[in-house]
Design an enzyme around this catalytic site. Sequence first.
Site, PDB file in Angstrom:
ATOM      1  N   GLU A 178     -38.805  18.249  23.181  1.00 35.69           N
ATOM      2  CA  GLU A 178     -38.816  18.822  21.741  1.00 35.69           C
ATOM      3  C   GLU A 178     -39.454  17.408  20.844  1.00 35.69           C
ATOM      4  OE1 GLU A 178     -35.535  20.487  20.109  1.00 35.69           O
ATOM      5  OE2 GLU A 178     -35.457  22.181  21.830  1.00 35.69           O
ATOM      6  N   GLU A 389     -34.802  25.867  27.442  1.00 35.55           N
ATOM      7  CA  GLU A 389     -33.398  25.804  26.655  1.00 35.55           C
ATOM      8  C   GLU A 389     -33.586  27.119  26.019  1.00 35.55           C
ATOM      9  OE1 GLU A 389     -32.461  22.643  23.826  1.00 35.55           O
ATOM     10  OE2 GLU A 389     -32.911  21.033  25.009  1.00 35.55           O
TER      11      GLU A 389
HETATM   12  C1  FCB Z   1     -32.246  21.717  20.845  1.00 38.68           C
HETATM   13  C2  FCB Z   1     -32.090  20.494  21.411  1.00 38.68           C
HETATM   14  C3  FCB Z   1     -30.815  20.328  22.292  1.00 38.68           C
HETATM   15  C4  FCB Z   1     -29.548  21.161  21.554  1.00 38.68           C
HETATM   16  C5  FCB Z   1     -30.083  22.467  21.079  1.00 38.68           C
HETATM   17  C6  FCB Z   1     -29.251  23.390  20.401  1.00 38.68           C
HETATM   18  O1  FCB Z   1     -33.017  21.407  19.709  1.00 38.68           O
HETATM   19  O2  FCB Z   1     -33.121  20.030  22.412  1.00 38.68           O
HETATM   20  O3  FCB Z   1     -30.321  18.929  22.523  1.00 38.68           O
HETATM   21  O4  FCB Z   1     -29.065  20.418  20.434  1.00 38.68           O
HETATM   22  O5  FCB Z   1     -31.258  22.284  20.349  1.00 38.68           O
END
Ligand code: FCB
Length: 490
Positions: A178, A389
Amino acid sequence: MTTHTTPASTVESSPRAHFAHDFVWGMATASYQIEGAVAEDGRTPSIWDTFSRVPGAILGGDTGEVACDHYHRMPADVELLADLGATSYRFSVAWPRVRPDAGPVNAAGLAFYDRLVDELLSHGIAPWLTLYHWDLPQVLEDAGGWTDRDTVHRFVEYAVSVHEALGDRVPTWTTLNEPWCSAFLGYSAGHHAPGRQEGAAGLVAGHHLLLAHGLATQELRSRGADRLGLSLNLTVPDPSDAGDPVDVDAARRIDGMHNRFFLDPIFRGSYPVDVLEDTADRTWQDRPWLDVVRDGDLDVISTPIDVLGVNYYHGNEVSGHPRTDVVGVGADHPDRVALSPFPGSEHVTFPSRGLPLTAMGWEIQPEGLHRLLRRLHDDYPHLPIYLTETGAAFDDRLDEHGRVHDPDRIAFLDSYLRAVHRAIEEGVDVRGFFQWSFYDNFEWAFGYAKRFGLVHVDYATQRRTPKSSAHWYAELARTGSLPIPSPAGG
Ligand code: FCB
Protein backbone atom coordinates in the site's frame (compact mmCIF):
# COMPACT_ATOMS: atom_id res chain seq x y z
CA MET A 1 -11.42 4.32 -17.60
CA THR A 2 -14.14 1.75 -18.08
CA THR A 3 -16.88 1.84 -15.48
CA HIS A 4 -19.24 -0.91 -14.49
CA THR A 5 -22.28 0.45 -12.79
CA THR A 6 -23.84 -2.08 -10.46
CA PRO A 7 -25.22 0.00 -7.64
CA ALA A 8 -26.57 -2.93 -5.64
CA SER A 9 -24.89 -3.55 -2.30
CA THR A 10 -24.84 -7.31 -2.68
CA VAL A 11 -23.33 -9.58 -5.27
CA GLU A 12 -25.23 -12.36 -6.95
CA SER A 13 -23.49 -15.62 -7.66
CA SER A 14 -24.40 -19.27 -7.54
CA PRO A 15 -25.34 -20.14 -3.96
CA ARG A 16 -22.50 -22.57 -3.58
CA ALA A 17 -19.30 -21.01 -4.78
CA HIS A 18 -16.49 -23.43 -5.63
CA PHE A 19 -12.94 -22.19 -5.98
CA ALA A 20 -10.13 -23.89 -7.93
CA HIS A 21 -8.32 -26.65 -6.06
CA ASP A 22 -5.11 -24.61 -6.04
CA PHE A 23 -6.78 -21.35 -4.98
CA VAL A 24 -4.62 -19.88 -2.21
CA TRP A 25 -6.29 -19.56 1.20
CA GLY A 26 -4.05 -17.19 3.03
CA MET A 27 -3.83 -15.05 6.11
CA ALA A 28 -1.87 -11.83 6.43
CA THR A 29 0.01 -9.83 9.05
CA ALA A 30 2.75 -7.19 9.14
CA SER A 31 5.93 -6.95 11.20
CA TYR A 32 5.30 -3.85 13.32
CA GLN A 33 1.72 -4.85 13.99
CA ILE A 34 2.57 -8.21 15.57
CA GLU A 35 6.23 -8.74 16.42
CA GLY A 36 6.97 -6.63 19.52
CA ALA A 37 10.59 -7.09 20.71
CA VAL A 38 11.39 -3.70 19.26
CA ALA A 39 14.84 -3.43 20.83
CA GLU A 40 15.86 -7.08 20.65
CA ASP A 41 18.70 -8.73 18.74
CA GLY A 42 19.92 -5.45 17.35
CA ARG A 43 16.68 -3.99 15.99
CA THR A 44 16.69 -0.17 16.00
CA PRO A 45 13.70 2.22 15.83
CA SER A 46 11.47 2.57 12.82
CA ILE A 47 9.26 5.55 12.06
CA TRP A 48 6.39 3.73 13.79
CA ASP A 49 8.32 3.43 17.07
CA THR A 50 8.84 7.17 16.95
CA PHE A 51 5.38 8.14 15.73
CA SER A 52 3.62 5.98 18.31
CA ARG A 53 5.20 8.14 21.02
CA VAL A 54 3.81 11.37 19.60
CA PRO A 55 1.07 12.46 22.03
CA GLY A 56 -2.34 11.85 20.48
CA ALA A 57 -1.00 10.05 17.41
CA ILE A 58 -2.24 6.61 18.46
CA LEU A 59 -5.53 5.91 20.16
CA GLY A 60 -4.96 5.10 23.83
CA GLY A 61 -1.25 5.91 23.54
CA ASP A 62 -0.64 2.34 22.32
CA THR A 63 2.66 1.31 20.70
CA GLY A 64 3.99 -1.81 18.96
CA GLU A 65 6.50 -2.44 21.74
CA VAL A 66 4.94 -5.78 22.69
CA ALA A 67 2.08 -6.18 20.18
CA CYS A 68 1.29 -9.92 19.81
CA ASP A 69 4.77 -10.83 21.07
CA HIS A 70 5.09 -12.82 17.86
CA TYR A 71 8.88 -12.51 17.93
CA HIS A 72 8.93 -14.81 20.95
CA ARG A 73 5.91 -16.95 20.09
CA MET A 74 6.50 -17.54 16.40
CA PRO A 75 6.56 -21.38 16.36
CA ALA A 76 3.25 -21.63 18.23
CA ASP A 77 1.73 -18.99 15.97
CA VAL A 78 2.75 -20.93 12.87
CA GLU A 79 1.28 -24.08 14.39
CA LEU A 80 -2.02 -22.21 14.81
CA LEU A 81 -1.90 -20.96 11.21
CA ALA A 82 -1.54 -24.56 10.12
CA ASP A 83 -4.37 -25.73 12.39
CA LEU A 84 -6.60 -23.10 10.79
CA GLY A 85 -5.86 -24.41 7.34
CA ALA A 86 -3.87 -21.51 5.87
CA THR A 87 -2.12 -22.62 2.69
CA SER A 88 -0.09 -19.42 2.50
CA TYR A 89 1.03 -16.79 5.01
CA ARG A 90 1.68 -13.20 4.02
CA PHE A 91 4.10 -11.53 6.43
CA SER A 92 6.44 -8.58 6.23
CA VAL A 93 10.08 -8.22 7.15
CA ALA A 94 11.16 -5.41 9.48
CA TRP A 95 13.84 -3.39 7.72
CA PRO A 96 15.32 -2.13 11.04
CA ARG A 97 15.84 -5.73 12.19
CA VAL A 98 17.69 -6.74 9.05
CA ARG A 99 19.68 -3.55 8.59
CA PRO A 100 19.51 -1.65 11.89
CA ASP A 101 19.82 2.08 11.34
CA ALA A 102 19.95 1.22 7.62
CA GLY A 103 23.54 0.04 8.21
CA PRO A 104 25.19 -3.36 7.70
CA VAL A 105 23.24 -6.60 7.71
CA ASN A 106 22.34 -7.87 11.18
CA ALA A 107 22.57 -11.66 11.17
CA ALA A 108 20.51 -12.01 14.35
CA GLY A 109 17.64 -10.03 12.85
CA LEU A 110 17.66 -11.98 9.61
CA ALA A 111 17.80 -15.25 11.54
CA PHE A 112 14.29 -14.63 12.85
CA TYR A 113 12.84 -14.63 9.33
CA ASP A 114 15.00 -17.59 8.40
CA ARG A 115 13.40 -19.56 11.24
CA LEU A 116 9.94 -18.28 10.34
CA VAL A 117 10.28 -19.41 6.72
CA ASP A 118 11.52 -22.86 7.75
CA GLU A 119 8.72 -23.20 10.26
CA LEU A 120 6.13 -22.29 7.62
CA LEU A 121 7.57 -24.69 5.08
CA SER A 122 7.68 -27.51 7.59
CA HIS A 123 3.92 -27.00 8.07
CA GLY A 124 3.22 -26.94 4.35
CA ILE A 125 2.43 -23.20 4.33
CA ALA A 126 3.79 -21.17 1.42
CA PRO A 127 5.61 -18.02 2.61
CA TRP A 128 4.48 -14.80 0.88
CA LEU A 129 6.94 -12.08 1.75
CA THR A 130 6.42 -8.30 1.79
CA LEU A 131 9.61 -6.27 2.03
CA TYR A 132 8.06 -3.01 3.17
CA HIS A 133 4.96 -2.76 5.29
CA TRP A 134 5.74 0.73 6.56
CA ASP A 135 8.54 0.31 9.12
CA LEU A 136 11.17 2.63 7.64
CA PRO A 137 14.34 2.92 9.76
CA GLN A 138 14.05 6.17 11.71
CA VAL A 139 17.56 7.26 10.68
CA LEU A 140 16.41 7.35 7.06
CA GLU A 141 13.42 9.49 7.97
CA ASP A 142 15.79 11.83 9.82
CA ALA A 143 17.56 12.29 6.49
CA GLY A 144 14.31 13.03 4.62
CA GLY A 145 12.64 9.61 4.47
CA TRP A 146 10.74 8.83 1.30
CA THR A 147 11.05 12.42 0.13
CA ASP A 148 14.81 11.79 -0.22
CA ARG A 149 15.86 9.89 -3.34
CA ASP A 150 18.65 8.19 -1.44
CA THR A 151 16.07 6.15 0.49
CA VAL A 152 15.32 4.34 -2.77
CA HIS A 153 18.86 2.99 -2.94
CA ARG A 154 18.89 2.06 0.73
CA PHE A 155 15.68 0.07 0.09
CA VAL A 156 17.27 -1.86 -2.76
CA GLU A 157 20.29 -2.75 -0.57
CA TYR A 158 17.93 -3.98 2.11
CA ALA A 159 15.84 -5.96 -0.39
CA VAL A 160 18.95 -7.70 -1.68
CA SER A 161 20.04 -8.67 1.85
CA VAL A 162 16.69 -10.30 2.53
CA HIS A 163 16.68 -12.05 -0.83
CA GLU A 164 20.21 -13.39 -0.35
CA ALA A 165 19.09 -15.03 2.89
CA LEU A 166 15.63 -16.28 1.92
CA GLY A 167 15.51 -16.32 -1.88
CA ASP A 168 16.04 -20.07 -1.97
CA ARG A 169 12.84 -20.77 0.02
CA VAL A 170 10.36 -17.93 -0.49
CA PRO A 171 8.44 -18.21 -3.78
CA THR A 172 6.63 -14.85 -3.81
CA TRP A 173 8.26 -11.48 -3.20
CA THR A 174 6.29 -8.28 -2.97
CA THR A 175 8.15 -5.03 -2.62
CA LEU A 176 5.65 -2.64 -1.04
CA ASN A 177 2.41 -2.83 0.86
CA GLU A 178 0.00 0.00 0.00
CA PRO A 179 2.35 2.76 -1.12
CA TRP A 180 -0.68 5.08 -1.15
CA CYS A 181 -0.76 4.88 2.65
CA SER A 182 3.02 5.27 3.05
CA ALA A 183 3.05 8.33 0.81
CA PHE A 184 -0.21 10.15 1.36
CA LEU A 185 -1.26 9.12 4.88
CA GLY A 186 2.36 9.44 6.02
CA TYR A 187 3.57 12.61 4.29
CA SER A 188 0.43 14.59 3.30
CA ALA A 189 -2.24 13.73 5.89
CA GLY A 190 0.02 13.00 8.87
CA HIS A 191 -2.35 10.24 9.98
CA HIS A 192 0.39 7.61 9.72
CA ALA A 193 4.12 7.67 10.47
CA PRO A 194 6.19 9.74 9.95
CA GLY A 195 3.25 12.08 10.57
CA ARG A 196 4.31 14.81 8.17
CA GLN A 197 1.59 17.14 6.91
CA GLU A 198 3.30 18.62 3.90
CA GLY A 199 0.90 18.15 0.98
CA ALA A 200 3.27 17.77 -1.95
CA ALA A 201 5.65 15.63 0.12
CA GLY A 202 3.16 12.82 -0.44
CA LEU A 203 3.55 13.11 -4.21
CA VAL A 204 7.32 13.07 -3.93
CA ALA A 205 7.26 10.15 -1.51
CA GLY A 206 4.86 8.31 -3.82
CA HIS A 207 7.25 8.67 -6.74
CA HIS A 208 10.23 7.47 -4.71
CA LEU A 209 8.26 4.50 -3.39
CA LEU A 210 7.36 3.52 -6.94
CA LEU A 211 10.97 3.90 -7.99
CA ALA A 212 12.09 1.75 -5.05
CA HIS A 213 9.60 -0.87 -6.16
CA GLY A 214 10.88 -0.82 -9.74
CA LEU A 215 14.58 -0.92 -8.87
CA ALA A 216 14.14 -3.67 -6.28
CA THR A 217 12.09 -5.66 -8.83
CA GLN A 218 14.92 -5.39 -11.37
CA GLU A 219 17.55 -6.30 -8.81
CA LEU A 220 15.71 -9.33 -7.43
CA ARG A 221 14.78 -10.49 -10.94
CA SER A 222 18.47 -10.43 -11.88
CA ARG A 223 19.07 -12.65 -8.84
CA GLY A 224 16.57 -15.25 -9.96
CA ALA A 225 13.28 -14.20 -8.33
CA ASP A 226 10.43 -15.14 -10.66
CA ARG A 227 7.28 -14.20 -8.74
CA LEU A 228 7.54 -10.51 -8.03
CA GLY A 229 4.89 -7.90 -7.40
CA LEU A 230 3.43 -5.48 -4.88
CA SER A 231 0.19 -4.85 -3.01
CA LEU A 232 -1.85 -1.78 -3.88
CA ASN A 233 -4.86 -0.61 -1.91
CA LEU A 234 -7.32 0.38 -4.58
CA THR A 235 -10.69 2.04 -4.29
CA VAL A 236 -13.95 2.41 -6.19
CA PRO A 237 -15.12 6.02 -6.22
CA ASP A 238 -18.75 6.68 -7.21
CA PRO A 239 -19.93 10.25 -7.76
CA SER A 240 -22.73 11.28 -5.36
CA ASP A 241 -24.72 12.55 -8.30
CA ALA A 242 -23.69 11.05 -11.63
CA GLY A 243 -25.43 13.99 -13.34
CA ASP A 244 -23.44 16.63 -11.46
CA PRO A 245 -20.14 17.49 -13.18
CA VAL A 246 -18.63 18.64 -9.86
CA ASP A 247 -19.24 15.22 -8.28
CA VAL A 248 -18.10 13.40 -11.41
CA ASP A 249 -14.89 15.44 -11.37
CA ALA A 250 -14.36 14.63 -7.68
CA ALA A 251 -14.69 10.89 -8.38
CA ARG A 252 -12.22 11.17 -11.26
CA ARG A 253 -9.74 12.93 -8.94
CA ILE A 254 -9.94 10.24 -6.26
CA ASP A 255 -9.60 7.51 -8.85
CA GLY A 256 -6.55 9.38 -10.12
CA MET A 257 -4.82 9.85 -6.78
CA HIS A 258 -5.74 6.55 -5.18
CA ASN A 259 -5.62 4.13 -8.12
CA ARG A 260 -4.09 5.48 -11.31
CA PHE A 261 -1.20 7.33 -9.56
CA PHE A 262 0.16 3.82 -8.90
CA LEU A 263 -1.37 1.60 -11.59
CA ASP A 264 -0.44 3.77 -14.57
CA PRO A 265 3.29 4.18 -13.88
CA ILE A 266 3.57 0.46 -13.13
CA PHE A 267 1.53 -0.84 -16.08
CA ARG A 268 1.77 1.98 -18.64
CA GLY A 269 5.02 3.72 -17.75
CA SER A 270 3.46 7.16 -17.24
CA TYR A 271 1.65 9.25 -14.68
CA PRO A 272 -1.95 10.00 -15.68
CA VAL A 273 -2.21 13.36 -17.45
CA ASP A 274 -5.24 14.47 -15.41
CA VAL A 275 -3.44 13.74 -12.12
CA LEU A 276 -0.49 15.81 -13.28
CA GLU A 277 -2.92 18.63 -14.09
CA ASP A 278 -4.66 18.34 -10.72
CA THR A 279 -1.30 18.58 -8.92
CA ALA A 280 0.49 20.97 -11.27
CA ASP A 281 0.60 23.80 -8.75
CA ARG A 282 2.11 21.66 -5.98
CA THR A 283 5.74 22.48 -5.33
CA TRP A 284 8.55 20.67 -3.62
CA GLN A 285 11.56 22.68 -2.50
CA ASP A 286 10.30 25.65 -4.52
CA ARG A 287 9.98 23.74 -7.78
CA PRO A 288 7.10 21.84 -9.38
CA TRP A 289 6.91 18.48 -7.58
CA LEU A 290 7.23 16.67 -10.91
CA ASP A 291 10.84 17.84 -11.12
CA VAL A 292 11.77 14.95 -8.80
CA VAL A 293 10.94 12.56 -11.66
CA ARG A 294 14.16 11.98 -13.61
CA ASP A 295 14.66 10.61 -17.11
CA GLY A 296 14.38 6.84 -17.06
CA ASP A 297 12.49 6.64 -13.75
CA LEU A 298 9.24 5.58 -15.40
CA ASP A 299 11.02 2.85 -17.38
CA VAL A 300 12.28 1.47 -14.09
CA ILE A 301 8.87 1.75 -12.42
CA SER A 302 7.19 -0.09 -15.28
CA THR A 303 9.53 -3.08 -15.04
CA PRO A 304 7.24 -6.08 -15.60
CA ILE A 305 5.92 -7.85 -12.54
CA ASP A 306 4.39 -11.32 -12.20
CA VAL A 307 1.55 -10.92 -9.70
CA LEU A 308 -0.63 -8.04 -8.57
CA GLY A 309 -1.68 -7.87 -4.94
CA VAL A 310 -4.97 -6.06 -4.41
CA ASN A 311 -6.03 -4.85 -0.97
CA TYR A 312 -9.67 -3.84 -0.87
CA TYR A 313 -11.85 -2.91 2.08
CA HIS A 314 -14.37 -0.47 0.61
CA GLY A 315 -15.01 2.14 -2.02
CA ASN A 316 -16.73 5.46 -1.44
CA GLU A 317 -19.34 7.81 -2.64
CA VAL A 318 -17.50 10.96 -3.63
CA SER A 319 -18.63 14.56 -3.87
CA GLY A 320 -17.00 17.80 -4.96
CA HIS A 321 -19.29 19.78 -2.67
CA PRO A 322 -18.86 20.47 1.04
CA ARG A 323 -20.83 17.79 2.91
CA THR A 324 -21.20 16.98 6.58
CA ASP A 325 -22.84 13.55 6.29
CA VAL A 326 -19.50 11.83 5.65
CA VAL A 327 -18.07 8.38 6.42
CA GLY A 328 -14.58 7.31 7.49
CA VAL A 329 -12.09 6.88 4.70
CA GLY A 330 -9.19 5.83 6.90
CA ALA A 331 -7.58 9.19 7.53
CA ASP A 332 -9.63 10.40 10.44
CA HIS A 333 -8.50 10.16 14.02
CA PRO A 334 -10.20 11.22 17.20
CA ASP A 335 -7.18 12.81 18.92
CA ARG A 336 -5.19 14.32 16.11
CA VAL A 337 -6.24 16.40 13.16
CA ALA A 338 -5.21 14.74 9.93
CA LEU A 339 -5.09 16.77 6.74
CA SER A 340 -6.38 15.60 3.37
CA PRO A 341 -4.37 12.73 1.85
CA PHE A 342 -5.28 14.05 -1.62
CA PRO A 343 -2.93 16.95 -2.50
CA GLY A 344 -4.57 19.04 -5.21
CA SER A 345 -8.02 17.62 -4.40
CA GLU A 346 -8.43 18.61 -0.76
CA HIS A 347 -11.99 19.82 -1.31
CA VAL A 348 -13.37 16.34 -2.06
CA THR A 349 -15.82 14.88 0.48
CA PHE A 350 -17.04 11.32 1.12
CA PRO A 351 -20.77 11.33 1.88
CA SER A 352 -22.43 8.43 3.63
CA ARG A 353 -24.68 6.31 1.44
CA GLY A 354 -26.22 4.49 4.36
CA LEU A 355 -24.45 1.16 3.88
CA PRO A 356 -23.67 -0.93 6.97
CA LEU A 357 -20.32 -0.06 8.55
CA THR A 358 -17.55 -2.01 10.28
CA ALA A 359 -16.05 -0.88 13.59
CA MET A 360 -13.60 1.22 11.54
CA GLY A 361 -16.54 3.19 10.15
CA TRP A 362 -15.76 1.67 6.74
CA GLU A 363 -18.62 0.72 4.46
CA ILE A 364 -19.35 -2.94 3.80
CA GLN A 365 -19.44 -2.97 0.03
CA PRO A 366 -18.70 -6.29 -1.67
CA GLU A 367 -20.07 -5.20 -5.05
CA GLY A 368 -17.28 -2.58 -5.14
CA LEU A 369 -14.74 -5.39 -5.05
CA HIS A 370 -16.42 -7.07 -7.98
CA ARG A 371 -16.36 -3.85 -10.00
CA LEU A 372 -12.73 -3.19 -9.06
CA LEU A 373 -11.64 -6.64 -10.27
CA ARG A 374 -13.56 -6.18 -13.52
CA ARG A 375 -12.04 -2.78 -14.03
CA LEU A 376 -8.47 -4.05 -13.50
CA HIS A 377 -9.19 -6.77 -16.03
CA ASP A 378 -10.59 -4.30 -18.57
CA ASP A 379 -8.06 -1.49 -18.18
CA TYR A 380 -4.72 -3.13 -17.34
CA PRO A 381 -2.59 -6.07 -18.47
CA HIS A 382 -3.84 -9.46 -17.34
CA LEU A 383 -1.71 -10.59 -14.45
CA PRO A 384 -2.59 -13.16 -11.84
CA ILE A 385 -4.35 -11.19 -9.10
CA TYR A 386 -4.29 -12.08 -5.43
CA LEU A 387 -6.50 -10.38 -2.89
CA THR A 388 -3.65 -9.73 -0.48
CA GLU A 389 -5.91 -8.08 2.10
CA THR A 390 -9.51 -7.81 3.02
CA GLY A 391 -11.27 -8.22 6.30
CA ALA A 392 -13.18 -6.31 8.92
CA ALA A 393 -12.90 -4.97 12.45
CA PHE A 394 -15.83 -5.60 14.74
CA ASP A 395 -16.24 -5.18 18.49
CA ASP A 396 -15.45 -8.78 19.32
CA ARG A 397 -15.76 -9.98 22.89
CA LEU A 398 -14.95 -13.17 24.71
CA ASP A 399 -18.17 -14.67 26.06
CA GLU A 400 -18.58 -16.38 29.44
CA HIS A 401 -17.34 -19.64 27.92
CA GLY A 402 -14.19 -17.96 26.64
CA ARG A 403 -15.39 -18.04 23.02
CA VAL A 404 -15.72 -15.28 20.45
CA HIS A 405 -18.74 -15.50 18.20
CA ASP A 406 -18.34 -13.12 15.24
CA PRO A 407 -21.11 -13.74 12.69
CA ASP A 408 -20.61 -10.23 11.27
CA ARG A 409 -17.09 -11.10 10.16
CA ILE A 410 -18.24 -14.39 8.63
CA ALA A 411 -20.97 -12.57 6.70
CA PHE A 412 -18.45 -9.94 5.57
CA LEU A 413 -15.95 -12.52 4.32
CA ASP A 414 -18.67 -14.58 2.71
CA SER A 415 -19.92 -11.58 0.73
CA TYR A 416 -16.45 -10.40 -0.34
CA LEU A 417 -15.50 -13.92 -1.41
CA ARG A 418 -18.68 -14.23 -3.45
CA ALA A 419 -17.69 -11.00 -5.20
CA VAL A 420 -14.31 -12.54 -5.98
CA HIS A 421 -15.94 -15.72 -7.17
CA ARG A 422 -18.26 -13.86 -9.49
CA ALA A 423 -15.31 -11.99 -11.00
CA ILE A 424 -13.48 -15.29 -11.53
CA GLU A 425 -16.54 -16.76 -13.26
CA GLU A 426 -16.50 -13.73 -15.55
CA GLY A 427 -12.89 -14.36 -16.50
CA VAL A 428 -10.81 -12.33 -14.06
CA ASP A 429 -7.71 -14.27 -13.04
CA VAL A 430 -7.90 -14.15 -9.23
CA ARG A 431 -5.82 -16.89 -7.66
CA GLY A 432 -5.92 -16.34 -3.94
CA PHE A 433 -7.31 -14.57 -0.92
CA PHE A 434 -5.44 -13.42 2.16
CA GLN A 435 -7.69 -12.54 5.04
CA TRP A 436 -6.62 -9.52 7.11
CA SER A 437 -5.71 -10.53 9.65
CA PHE A 438 -4.58 -13.83 11.11
CA TYR A 439 -4.99 -12.37 14.60
CA ASP A 440 -5.90 -9.11 16.32
CA ASN A 441 -2.96 -6.74 16.29
CA PHE A 442 -1.70 -3.14 16.45
CA GLU A 443 -4.02 -1.33 14.06
CA TRP A 444 -1.74 1.67 13.38
CA ALA A 445 -3.29 4.97 14.52
CA PHE A 446 -6.11 3.02 16.18
CA GLY A 447 -3.77 0.99 18.39
CA TYR A 448 -5.29 -2.16 19.89
CA ALA A 449 -8.81 -0.74 19.83
CA LYS A 450 -9.72 -2.31 16.48
CA ARG A 451 -9.80 -6.08 16.13
CA PHE A 452 -9.40 -7.49 12.61
CA GLY A 453 -8.31 -11.00 13.57
CA LEU A 454 -9.71 -14.42 12.84
CA VAL A 455 -8.03 -15.16 16.15
CA HIS A 456 -8.71 -13.09 19.25
CA VAL A 457 -5.68 -11.91 21.22
CA ASP A 458 -5.92 -11.13 24.91
CA TYR A 459 -3.10 -8.61 25.15
CA ALA A 460 -2.73 -9.01 28.94
CA THR A 461 -2.01 -12.75 28.72
CA GLN A 462 -1.16 -13.13 25.00
CA ARG A 463 -3.72 -15.91 24.89
CA ARG A 464 -4.92 -16.68 21.35
CA THR A 465 -8.55 -17.76 20.87
CA PRO A 466 -9.78 -18.62 17.38
CA LYS A 467 -13.08 -16.82 16.74
CA SER A 468 -15.97 -18.59 15.01
CA SER A 469 -14.79 -16.95 11.78
CA ALA A 470 -11.47 -18.80 12.12
CA HIS A 471 -13.24 -22.16 12.18
CA TRP A 472 -15.43 -21.07 9.28
CA TYR A 473 -12.36 -20.01 7.28
CA ALA A 474 -10.56 -23.27 8.09
CA GLU A 475 -13.51 -25.21 6.70
CA LEU A 476 -13.49 -23.05 3.60
CA ALA A 477 -9.77 -23.62 3.09
CA ARG A 478 -10.39 -27.38 3.45
CA THR A 479 -13.34 -27.62 1.06
CA GLY A 480 -12.59 -24.69 -1.30
CA SER A 481 -16.29 -24.02 -1.36
CA LEU A 482 -18.57 -21.47 0.30
CA PRO A 483 -21.42 -23.15 2.14
CA ILE A 484 -25.10 -22.58 1.51
CA PRO A 485 -27.07 -20.88 2.83
CA SER A 486 -25.06 -17.81 3.75
CA PRO A 487 -23.58 -18.80 7.11
CA ALA A 488 -24.02 -15.46 8.86
CA GLY A 489 -25.92 -17.08 11.68
CA GLY A 490 -23.31 -19.73 12.14
C1 FCB B 1 -4.36 -1.92 5.56
C2 FCB B 1 -2.98 -2.25 6.08
C3 FCB B 1 -2.97 -3.31 7.14
C4 FCB B 1 -4.14 -3.18 8.09
C5 FCB B 1 -5.44 -3.05 7.33
C6 FCB B 1 -6.66 -2.94 8.21
O1 FCB B 1 -4.37 -0.63 5.06
O2 FCB B 1 -2.16 -2.69 5.03
O3 FCB B 1 -1.73 -3.24 7.79
O4 FCB B 1 -3.92 -2.18 8.99
O5 FCB B 1 -5.39 -1.94 6.49
